[in-house]
Design an enzyme around this catalytic site. Sequence first.
Site, PDB file in Angstrom:
ATOM      1  N   ASP A  52       0.833  -1.199   0.000  1.00  0.00           N
ATOM      2  CA  ASP A  52       0.000   0.000   0.000  1.00  0.00           C
ATOM      3  C   ASP A  52       0.871   1.253   0.000  1.00  0.00           C
ATOM      4  O   ASP A  52       0.616   2.211  -0.735  1.00  0.00           O
ATOM      5  CB  ASP A  52      -0.917  -0.022   1.224  1.00  0.00           C
ATOM      6  CG  ASP A  52      -1.793   1.214   1.317  1.00  0.00           C
ATOM      7  OD1 ASP A  52      -2.816   1.275   0.623  1.00  0.00           O
ATOM      8  OD2 ASP A  52      -1.440   2.118   2.099  1.00  0.00           O
ATOM      9  N   ASP A 126      -6.358  -6.412  -2.578  1.00  0.00           N
ATOM     10  CA  ASP A 126      -5.337  -6.709  -1.570  1.00  0.00           C
ATOM     11  C   ASP A 126      -4.145  -7.438  -2.192  1.00  0.00           C
ATOM     12  O   ASP A 126      -2.981  -7.180  -1.838  1.00  0.00           O
ATOM     13  CB  ASP A 126      -5.925  -7.570  -0.454  1.00  0.00           C
ATOM     14  CG  ASP A 126      -6.959  -6.832   0.379  1.00  0.00           C
ATOM     15  OD1 ASP A 126      -7.025  -5.594   0.287  1.00  0.00           O
ATOM     16  OD2 ASP A 126      -7.702  -7.507   1.118  1.00  0.00           O
ATOM     17  N   GLU A 129      -1.643  -5.143  -3.978  1.00  0.00           N
ATOM     18  CA  GLU A 129      -0.754  -4.448  -3.048  1.00  0.00           C
ATOM     19  C   GLU A 129       0.232  -5.413  -2.397  1.00  0.00           C
ATOM     20  O   GLU A 129       1.411  -5.074  -2.205  1.00  0.00           O
ATOM     21  CB  GLU A 129      -1.580  -3.732  -1.987  1.00  0.00           C
ATOM     22  CG  GLU A 129      -2.415  -2.597  -2.558  1.00  0.00           C
ATOM     23  CD  GLU A 129      -3.242  -1.884  -1.517  1.00  0.00           C
ATOM     24  OE1 GLU A 129      -3.639  -0.736  -1.780  1.00  0.00           O
ATOM     25  OE2 GLU A 129      -3.492  -2.471  -0.443  1.00  0.00           O
TER      26      GLU A 129
END
Length: 237
Positions: A52, A126, A129
């Site tokens: 992230d 998710d 990242e």
Amino acid sequence: MTSSSPALTEPTGPIGTRLDAIASTTRLRALTHSSWAASPGDSYERYELLGDAVLDLALGAYLLERFPDATQGELSRIKNQVRSSRFCSIVARNEDLGGRMRDSALGEKYAETAKQLSFNRSVLADLAESALGAIFLEAGWEVAREAAVTAFAPLVDHALDPRIDPKTALQEILQRQGRRVAYELVEATGPAHARHFSVVVIIDGDVLGEGEGVSRRAAEQAAARRALAAIDAGDAA
């Protein structure tokens, strides 16, 4: 769960290519969902946190260079939209990260769960990242930055497309920030064949935009457009 590496799929983009080049144990962890991880530390969630930050910095630097005259608010809006779960999931699908995750769920016990999760937008986001986090750990900043920019830069033009409706754009920005948005009807006037609606958009309890239109949807879009303008101008924290 064993420590074997999942079978490699054909690389379909810069993230997949770089992911295939790193250590198999790191690659496996970057693709392992908590549902079948041997321990919390063996799932992709820790790499996701790092990825992230990698994506945020890589996109921020890229946008600063590409749009030298843009305001901070304009750059933030573009970056947050490109980093939204919808856009991250698009990248993950392009890279077949869902398929790679299915391969990491070794054995029949979790096969069906992995299949279902591989189509879940949040999980796919998710994974995008997590993969970047793993690449950063194994190959360093420049390699991770290049993979992130190459994979996500084409989506910047999509984020700038005026055909994307304001409500969708606003929702994607706020979702990424963990903020809540709601639309409230203020007034509806006029006869049935000529109605006029007034709506406000409320973000975290504060009114950030007002809009009017001949339908409630049109009024909401107008309110969202004003909220986006306020964000661009830096009027929204």
